[in-house]
Structures are given as structure tokens and as C-alpha cells.
Design a protein around this motif. Structure first.
Motif, short mmCIF file in Angstrom:
data_model
loop_
_atom_site.label_atom_id
_atom_site.label_comp_id
_atom_site.label_asym_id
_atom_site.label_seq_id
_atom_site.Cartn_x
_atom_site.Cartn_y
_atom_site.Cartn_z
N GLU A 218 0.83 -1.21 0.00
CA GLU A 218 0.00 0.00 0.00
C GLU A 218 0.87 1.26 0.00
O GLU A 218 0.53 2.26 -0.64
N ALA A 219 2.00 1.20 0.72
CA ALA A 219 2.91 2.35 0.77
C ALA A 219 3.47 2.66 -0.62
O ALA A 219 3.52 3.82 -1.05
N VAL A 220 3.87 1.60 -1.34
CA VAL A 220 4.43 1.80 -2.69
C VAL A 220 3.34 2.29 -3.65
O VAL A 220 3.59 3.17 -4.49
N ASP A 221 2.13 1.75 -3.53
CA ASP A 221 1.02 2.21 -4.38
C ASP A 221 0.74 3.69 -4.15
O ASP A 221 0.46 4.44 -5.10
N LEU A 222 0.82 4.14 -2.88
CA LEU A 222 0.62 5.56 -2.57
C LEU A 222 1.70 6.42 -3.21
O LEU A 222 1.42 7.54 -3.68
N PHE A 223 2.91 5.89 -3.24
CA PHE A 223 4.01 6.64 -3.87
C PHE A 223 3.72 6.87 -5.35
O PHE A 223 3.88 7.99 -5.86
N PHE A 224 3.29 5.82 -6.04
CA PHE A 224 2.98 5.97 -7.47
C PHE A 224 1.81 6.93 -7.67
O PHE A 224 1.81 7.73 -8.62
N GLN A 225 0.82 6.88 -6.78
CA GLN A 225 -0.33 7.80 -6.86
C GLN A 225 0.13 9.24 -6.65
O GLN A 225 -0.32 10.15 -7.34
N MET A 226 1.04 9.43 -5.71
CA MET A 226 1.59 10.75 -5.41
C MET A 226 2.28 11.34 -6.64
O MET A 226 2.07 12.51 -7.00
N VAL A 227 3.10 10.53 -7.29
CA VAL A 227 3.82 11.00 -8.49
C VAL A 227 2.83 11.31 -9.61
O VAL A 227 2.96 12.32 -10.31
N ASP A 228 1.83 10.44 -9.78
CA ASP A 228 0.83 10.64 -10.83
C ASP A 228 0.04 11.94 -10.63
O ASP A 228 -0.37 12.57 -11.60
N GLU A 229 -0.16 12.33 -9.36
CA GLU A 229 -0.90 13.55 -9.07
C GLU A 229 -0.03 14.80 -9.10
O GLU A 229 -0.49 15.90 -8.80
N GLY A 230 1.25 14.60 -9.45
CA GLY A 230 2.11 15.75 -9.67
C GLY A 230 2.89 16.24 -8.46
O GLY A 230 3.53 17.30 -8.53
N THR A 231 2.88 15.52 -7.36
CA THR A 231 3.67 15.93 -6.19
C THR A 231 5.04 15.29 -6.30
O THR A 231 5.17 14.07 -6.42
N ARG A 232 6.07 16.11 -6.22
CA ARG A 232 7.43 15.63 -6.39
C ARG A 232 7.96 15.11 -5.05
O ARG A 232 7.97 15.84 -4.07
N PRO A 233 8.41 13.86 -4.98
CA PRO A 233 8.91 13.33 -3.72
C PRO A 233 10.25 13.94 -3.33
O PRO A 233 10.98 14.43 -4.20
N ASN A 234 10.53 13.92 -2.05
CA ASN A 234 11.85 14.35 -1.59
C ASN A 234 12.65 13.14 -1.14
O ASN A 234 12.20 11.99 -1.27
#
Length: 840
Positions: A218-234
Motif C-alpha cells: 500500500e505504501a508503494v502504491d501511494l508513492f505511485f499515486q503521489m507521483v501521478d498527481e504531480g507531487t514531487r517526492p523528496n
């Protein structure tokens, strides 16, 4: 949990809002600007004296900056000095202090983990009527998080809503972090989904929460969702997601995540390299991990410890010590984490020299005060066979924890010293589940099955809840005892207490019921297993082998192959044994040939022994002898022993003599083979040869294992030895035995005196034959159980032909099912017929 209540949050008076959440504007900035260069409290105190001389100490801005600087140092000394400055300011100026001062202090105490003090400051602030602002709550929630003050954190959440800060993204991020640390993942997700504004911290906090509590996918799926929504990870986001992939041990997913590092331009730091090395190690990509480690320009202690601990966990001690060598070359000083890994590596290698070097380093650097270090030293010395040194470390420990005592017990068990382990266990001031599991497992390993079951009952009486490890050991003990009532109780206990059943425990239960003569229950458990590995299939095939159902065993094997489970050498032992018990000679030959040609498994000596047994039981002694002579490896005494047993069954004295000559060439000192030869001579009436063999046994100090049988009555196991009349119920057993002999003789039974292996007259032989242990056990079973109840007997040796025919008639005359487990298989006697069809 914090000891302070936050009830003033609910009942506090009207709060006054002070101006100036930020510093007031004054023209003393030039004088106080030097504060930012202070590195410690001593330097700050000097500046404080200067400000006092210059008359700046009464200005709010100066005090505010002093307090802020102290708290930012992140030390207890700095915080205590800040608190002194704050209290002095309040006393001198008759002032309650400012919100900024309180926020600085709350932040400072929270940063070093003094959550209770931070909460007390907040309560003090409220009692003075100072209203918190949006900066207060993140600091306060951080304090609650660090001391796991869940009740106080819930109250803070209520205040946030009451004061209208529920839409502030920074406060919401702090709340998400707080609830995630408390394990309230469902609540965290609800809060996150309701957020109108999210930033990288919001996503990262949620991802880290999922990863921490075992929801890696679920954590990894959230990461991909985050990137898809345009939020850049740090970099923090990446560390969390990479760590989640490490826990999942999913290399493909991990490399997919890593692809975003370059694609999104995330800055790579040492923490990220550390996470990547850990992920590659846990996914088994050791070369990639080592390459990353080698290419890292700024290796620190944390990175070295990460790769070392992973090497040790994967059983690669030499590689771990290689990293230690690199560390020392770069003048990195090992800490206790490094030393723990090094000691574990020495234990795996069994290197006492390296181990003593580590012990010396521990003593020179005062690391022995850490319990974990001393425990590791005990484990290392035990694994190196130095029990005295392990005990010395134990004796010098000031704080002996349960783990310490368990390490000593486990060491004794590993070295086969169960007596010392038992003594330590009884002397423990307190024990835990691991203590009980270790000692129960040790008893099972030493074949002390009754003692293991009895200790398990004591464990239950003391209120210690068992787990899967306990039940695997107890199921194994029960299986060897053949105690079906106890087996049923164990199975019921597992269900009642909802002990999680994994593949290993279910497999142990299948084997337990099979050994207790209940193949139906064994197969029921097997059929209900959602996942089965080759061990589970082997246990089910073994159950059919013990029952003598060779056809069913082969059918199970074919089903296993259809389901894509790859066989191993152990499963073929079960299959060939099943063929032997079922008289399936041709099927046994075909399975043996298929091992190499179809499955790529080279037959070992144990497989050749099984085939010799198959051919020998079928009377194909010439073919069995040819197989032995053409074996790729030199046959051992077990192979010849199996052939010798076949010679006895078919009374072939000449071939038996040849086998004995080969065994003598091997200089085997196994008593069983000599006893078998003696029995062959006795069956053929060669009493002079019997005397020679028995004299040889006497000269060697060897002793024949007496035949013994046990029967379970109301959960209690009663044991009988051939000719022994010491049982307390013997006064009732003897008349029952006499009655049984009369009735079976009337039914046509003639004693097979060839099974009386002593040189006495026929009348004495008949008497001795009538006192075989299985007959005593059957007689006791008949007088101790109700009509129609099955009688279950466990025999330590092969049941003799006379007892076999005797048991068939008893089952018919008394209308009882009699189940006998000898040292080879089960015999189910019912209505005058045995399940083995007289082939055993």
C-alpha cells in the motif's frame, strides 16, 4: 504515556491572544546577531553576561532570542538554561512570557524527547490564558508522538478543531504523523483523504505510516499515486518507499521505484544510499548492494552497519568482517551496532580467535554494559564450544535480562547439554515464551517426549500462552508417543486458542496424526491447507506410507507434480517406503529410476536402502544384492542391515552370512545388526552361532534393546516390557492374558515358537512368547476401556509374526479395532484382518 492530563483543554477559561507570534521589531538586532554563532551553552552564557552589562536583558526581543538559541542547540543543558532565563524574565518583569517563548520551549523539549515537560509547558501556558497558535500544535503533537501519549494527542486534536485550525496543512501533517505512529492507519487515511491541500510532507507521512505498520504494498502504491498527481517526492519520501520495498523483498518493484530518483531529480544523500543498500541486500542482490556501497564517496558508520548486519543475517560472515576491515582502514570507530554484527559473524564462523578480539574491544571501550553485547558474547562463546567463557560473561553481567538467560539455555541446548539447560531454566527469576519453547524443543530433540508434553501442561497451568513454535514441538512429541487422545487435545487447543497455523504447524499436525494412527484426521488437515510446500506433501505421503497405502501415496505424488511443486529427495524416501509397505515392487523401481532421469535428483544412500527394502520384502534377494553391489557409493551398514532384515524374513541364512561378512569389513559397532544376526540364527535353531554372537555383544559391553509397548488410557501412557510383571495392574492383566490365550487357541491359533529366540524347551518358549510386550499392552487395553473402543499400541521394535496373528484373532474375538504402530509402520487389525495383508 504521559503522566499529565490535558483536561484544561476542555475546561480552560477564555484565552487571551497575545500579539507577536514572531519576534518584536527592535533595534538591538546588531548586538544579538552574534547569538547565531554560539556552539554551546558556555559561549551563550558569555554573551548573556554581555547583554546584561549592556542593559539589553530587560528587552523582550533579547530574551526571546536567547531562549530560541538555547532550544535550537538540542541539548538538555541548553533547555535547562533556556528555562532559567525564561523564569528569571517572568520574575523580573512580572510578565507571563510570550507565546513565542512558550513555543520555543515546547519545541525544544519535544525535539529531545522530553514530551511530558513539553505538555506541562503547554498546560502552564493555557492556565495563564495564553492562546496557542498554528505553530504551537505541531510542536505539541510531536511531543505526544515521541512519548506515545495517545490520550493527550487525541485531546490536542480536539483543541485543533475547537480553535479552527483543522484546515492548516502543517497541523494536519502533524496529526497524520501522530496517528500513524499510534498505528491508527484507517483514521490516518480518512484524514488524508479529507485534506483539501496536500504537500510532499502529507504524502511522505502517510507513506511512512503504511510502511512502518507492515503495509508495504500500500505504501508503494501511494508513492505511485503521489507521483501521478504531480507531487514531487523528496529524499525522505524515497527512503520510506525504498524501505517498504526492502520489507516486501520485491527487487523488481524496488528497481522501478529507484527509477524515479533520476527521473524526478531527487537529490541522493547518504540516507538514501543506505536505504538502497539495505533494499538490495534484503532482496538478495548482494553484488548490486556491494557496488553501491563501494561507489559511495561518503561512507559513514550507519551505512557500514547496514551492510554488515545484512551480511550476517544472510549467513555471509566473511563478507561482514571484510566490511569491518574497510571501516577500520577509513578510521571509522565501530559502535555497539558494529560490534554486535561482528560478534555474530564470529559466532557463525566458530572463530574463537576473532571472538576473543571482539570481547577485548568490548572491554576496552566499556561496551559490556549493554545487555545486547553481553548476550551476543554468550551466544558466540556457546557456538564456539566455550561454555566456561560463556558462563563467565553471564556471571559478570550486572543486569541479566530474560534474553540473557535464554541465550545461556539455547547455548547449552545447542551443545547437547540438556541437563545444564534444564537447571538454568529452573533457576531463572522470570521466564518468557522463548524460554519455554527452547527447553520444550530441547526435550523433543533428546527424545524425551513424555517430559516435553508434561512440561507443556505445566506451561499452560502457569498461564503462559503458547505460539506456533510451541505447538510444532509438542505435535512432534505427541506424534512420536503415538498418543491419539493427547493429539486430539493438542489440535483442539490450537483451535480454541486461535494459534495461527502456518505451513510448518499444519505439516507437523499432519505428521502427528499420521504417527498416532489416525490417517483420516491427518488427511483432513492436509486437504484444508490453503498453501502446501513440498514438506506438507511429504508428510501426507508419509501418512499413507505408515498406513501401507502405497497406491494412495503415489496418487498424492502425481497430484503434487500437477500442482507445480518440485519434489526433493525427502519426498522420494516417503514414496519408496510406501511402495515397500504396500508391496509395490514395479512402481518402486519406476520411481527410483525417475529420480535422476525425470526430476534431476541423484539418489542418495537412503534411497538405495529403500529399494533394497522393497526388493528384500518381496523375496527378491538376488536382485537386491545386485543393486547393492552396483551402487555408485560404497554401501554402509544401514544398507547391509536392511538386506539382513530381508534375509531374516525369508530365513536365508547363507545370504545373511554374506551380509554379516560385509558388515564386519565396515567395522560397524551397531548393536542392532548383531542382534538381528543373532535372531536369524535363533530362528534357524543354530544355537551355537547364537551364543557366539551374544558373547561378542557382551564383550563389547553392548546390550540388546528390550521390546517394549505402550498403550494410552485416558490420556495417560502405560508402558510394558517383554516379560516384565511390575505394572501395578498386573493382578488384573494376568487373568485377562490367560483368557485371551485360551480363546485364541480355541479359534485355531498355534504359537509360532520360532519367534522365541532363546534356547529353552517348547513349554518355556510358549510362556515367554505369551508375555511379549504387545500382548501385555493389548490385555491391559481390554480391561481398561469400554467395549467397542479401539486399542492403540505403540511398539519400539518390529511386531513378530506370532503377535501379528495373535492380534488378528483378538480383534475378531473381542470385536475390537487394535492399532499397532511398530518401528516401521501401522497395523490396523479389525475383524480378524490386518491392513498390511500380512505383508510387512
Amino acid at each position: 504515556m504521559a503522566a499529565t492530563s490535558l483536561s484544561p483543554l476542555i475546561t480552560s477559561p477564555t484565552l487571551k491572544t497575545l500579539p507577536n507570534p514572531t519576534q518584536p521589531k527592535t533595534n538591538d538586532s546588531s548586538q544579538t546577531a552574534s547569538l547565531k554563532y554560539c556552539k554551546n551553552v558556555t559561549e551563550l552564557k558569555k554573551l548573556h553576561c554581555q547583554f546584561t552589562k549592556q542593559g539589553l536583558i530587560h528587552q523582550v526581543s533579547t530574551i526571546t532570542k536567547l531562549i530560541s538559541t538555547c532550544t535550537e542547540m538540542g541539548s538538555l543543558d541548553g533547555l535547562l538554561y533556556a528555562k532559567d532565563i525564561f523564569n528569571q524574565f517572568r520574575q523580573d518583569n512580572q510578565n507571563d512570557g510570550t507565546l513565542f517563548m512558550y513555543n520555543s520551549l515546547i519545541r525544544g523539549y519535544s525535539s529531545i524527547g522530553l514530551g511530558n515537560e513539553a505538555i506541562c509547558l503547554y498546560l502552564e501556558m493555557l492556565s495563564l490564558g495564553i492562546s496557542p497558535d498554528k505553530y504551537t500544535f505541531p510542536f505539541l503533537l510531536s511531543a505526544c508522538t515521541k512519548i506515545s501519549a495517545s490520550a493527550e494527542g487525541f485531546q490536542v486534536h480536539g483543541s485543533v478543531i475547537k480553535m479552527g485550525f483543522q484546515t492548516d496543512v502543517f497541523i494536519l501533517n502533524s496529526l497524520i504523523h501522530f496517528y500513524a505512529e499510534c498505528g491508527e492507519i484507517v483514521l490516518v487515511r480518512k484524514m488524508f483523504d479529507k485534506m483539501t491541500e496536500r504537500n510532499v510532507v502529507s504524502w511522505t507521512t502517510l507513506i511512512c505510516g503504511y510502511a512502518r505498520w507492515g503495509f508495504g504494498k500500500e505504501a508503494v502504491d501511494l508513492f505511485f499515486q503521489m507521483v501521478d498527481e504531480g507531487t514531487r517526492p523528496n529524499s525522505v519520501t524515497m527512503v520510506c518507499v525504498i524501505s517498504a520495498c526492502a520489507k516486501l523483498k520485491d527487487l523488481e518493484l524496488g528497481e522501478r521505484v529507484c527509477g524515479y530518483i533520476g527521473e524526478l531529480g531527487v537529490k541522493v544523500n547518504t540516507l538514501m544510499v543506505n536505504a538502497l543498500v539495505d533494499m538490495y541486500m534484503k532482496c538478495g542482490a548482494f553484488d548490486t548492494a556491494k557496488q553501491l556501497f563501494d561507489e559511495c564517496g561518503e561512507k559513514n558508520l550507519v551505512l557500514c552497519n547496514t551492510i554488515m548486519s545484512n551480511y550476517v543475517r544472510e549467513g555471509m560472515p566473511r563478507e561482514a568482517l571484510g566490511i569491518l576491515d574497510e571501516m577500520l582502514g577509513q578510521r571509522l570507530m565501530p559502535d555497539r551496532v558494529t560490534v554486535l554484527s561482528t560478534i555474530s559473524a564470529c559466532a557463525q564462523l566458530g572463530s574463537i580467535l576473532w571472538g576473543k578480539c571482539c570481547h577485548g574491544y568490548v572491554l576496552r571501550n566499556g561496551l559490556e554494559r549493554w545487555d545486547s553485547i553481553s548476550n551476543a558474547l554468550i551466544d558466540m562463546y556457546m557456538k564456539c564450544g566455550k561454555q566456561e567463557m560463556a558462563c563467565s560473561v553471564f556471571d559478570h553481567m550486572e543486569n541479566k535480562t530474560v534474553v540473557t538467560w535464554n541465550s545461556l539455555i539455547a547455548g547449552y541446548v545447542r551443545n547437547g547439554d540438556v541437563g545444564s539447560a534444564w537447571e538454568v531454566f529452573h533457576n531463572m527469576p522470570e521466564s518468557d515464551l522463548i524460554s519455554w519453547n527452547t527447553i520444550i524443543s530441547a526435550l523433543v530433540q533428546e527424545s524425551m517426549f513424555k517430559e516435553a508434553v508434561e512440561l507443556f501442561r505445566v506451561m499452560q497451568n502457569e498461564g503462559i500462552k503458547s505460539d506456533r513454535v510451541t505447538m510444532v514441538s509438542i505435535a512432534s512429541a505427541c506424534g512420536y508417543l503415538g498418543a491419539l487422545d493427547v493429539a486430539k487435545w493438542i489440535h483442539a487447543y490450537i483451535k480454541k486458542n486461535k494459534v495461527p497455523c502456518d505451513i510448518r504447524l499444519n505439516t507437523a499436525l499432519v505428521d502427528m496424526f499420521a504417527r498416532c494412527g489416525d490417517p483420516l484426521s491427518a488427511m483432513e488437515i492436509f486437504n484444508n491447507m490453503k498453501k502446501r510446500d513440498v514438506s506438507a506433501w511429504t508428510a501426507a505421503i508419509g501418512a499413507m506410507a505408515m498406513e501401507g497405502n502405497g497406491e494412495r501415496a503415489i496418487a498424492l505424488f502425481n497430484k503434487m507434480l500437477r500442482q507445480g511443486v518440485k519434489p526433493d529427495g525427502v519426498v522420494f524416501v516417503g514414496l519408496l517406503t510406501a511402495c515397500s509397505h504396500g508391496g509395490l515392487v514395479e512402481q518402486g523401481r519406476n520411481l527410483f529410476r525417475s529420480m535422476k532421469s525425470v526430476h534431476g535428483i541423484s539418489p542418495q544412500i537412503v534411497h538405495y536402502g529403500c529399494v533394497v527394502d522393497i526388493l528384500g520384502r518381496a523375496g527378491l534377494l538376488e536382485e537386491a544384492l545386485d543393486l547393492i553391489k552396483n551402487m555408485p557409493t560404497k554401501p554402509n551398514d544401514v544398507i547391509w542391515g536392511s538386506f539382513l532384515a530381508a534375509c531374516r524374513i525369508h530365513r536365508n541364512v547363507d545370504m545373511a552370512g554374506y551380509a554379516v561378512e560385509r558388515i564386519e569389513e565396515l567395522a560397524s559397532d551397531k548393536t542392532g545388526i548383531q542382534v538381528l544376526l543373532s535372531n536369524i540364527y535363533a530362528s534357524s535353531g543354530k544355537w551355537t552361532d547364537v551364543a557366539k554372537v551374544r558373547l561378542q555383544l557382551k564383550e563389547k559391553g553392548a546390550r540388546k534393546v528390550p521390546g517394549s509397548s505402550s498403550v494410552e488410557i485416558n490420556g495417560e501412557i502405560h508402558e510394558f516390557t517383554c516379560g516384565d510383571e511390575s505394572h501395578p495392574e498386573m493382578i488384573h492383566i494376568t487373568p485377562m492374558l490367560d483368557e485371551m490365550h485360551c480363546r485364541v487357541r480355541a479359534a485355531g491359533h498355534a504359537p509360532d515358537l520360532s519367534n522365541a529366540l532363546v534356547n529353552v524347551d517348547e513349554q518355556e518358549k510358549e510362556y515367554l512368547l505369551g508375555r511379549h510386550s504387545e500382548k501385555l499392552a493389548m490385555a491391559f487395553g481390554l480391561i481398561s476401556t469400554n467395549k467397542g473402543m479401539p486399542i492403540r499400541v505403540v511398539k519400539n521394535l518390529r511386531i513378530c509374526s506370532d503377535c501379528h496373528s495373535f492380534a488378528k484373532l483378538v480383534s475378531k474375538i473381542y470385536d475390537r479395532e487394535i492399532i499397532v504402530r511398530d518401528n516401521n509402520r501401522f497395523h490396523f487389525f479389525q475383524r480378524g484382518v490386518c491392513s498390511c495383508n500380512d505383508y510387512w
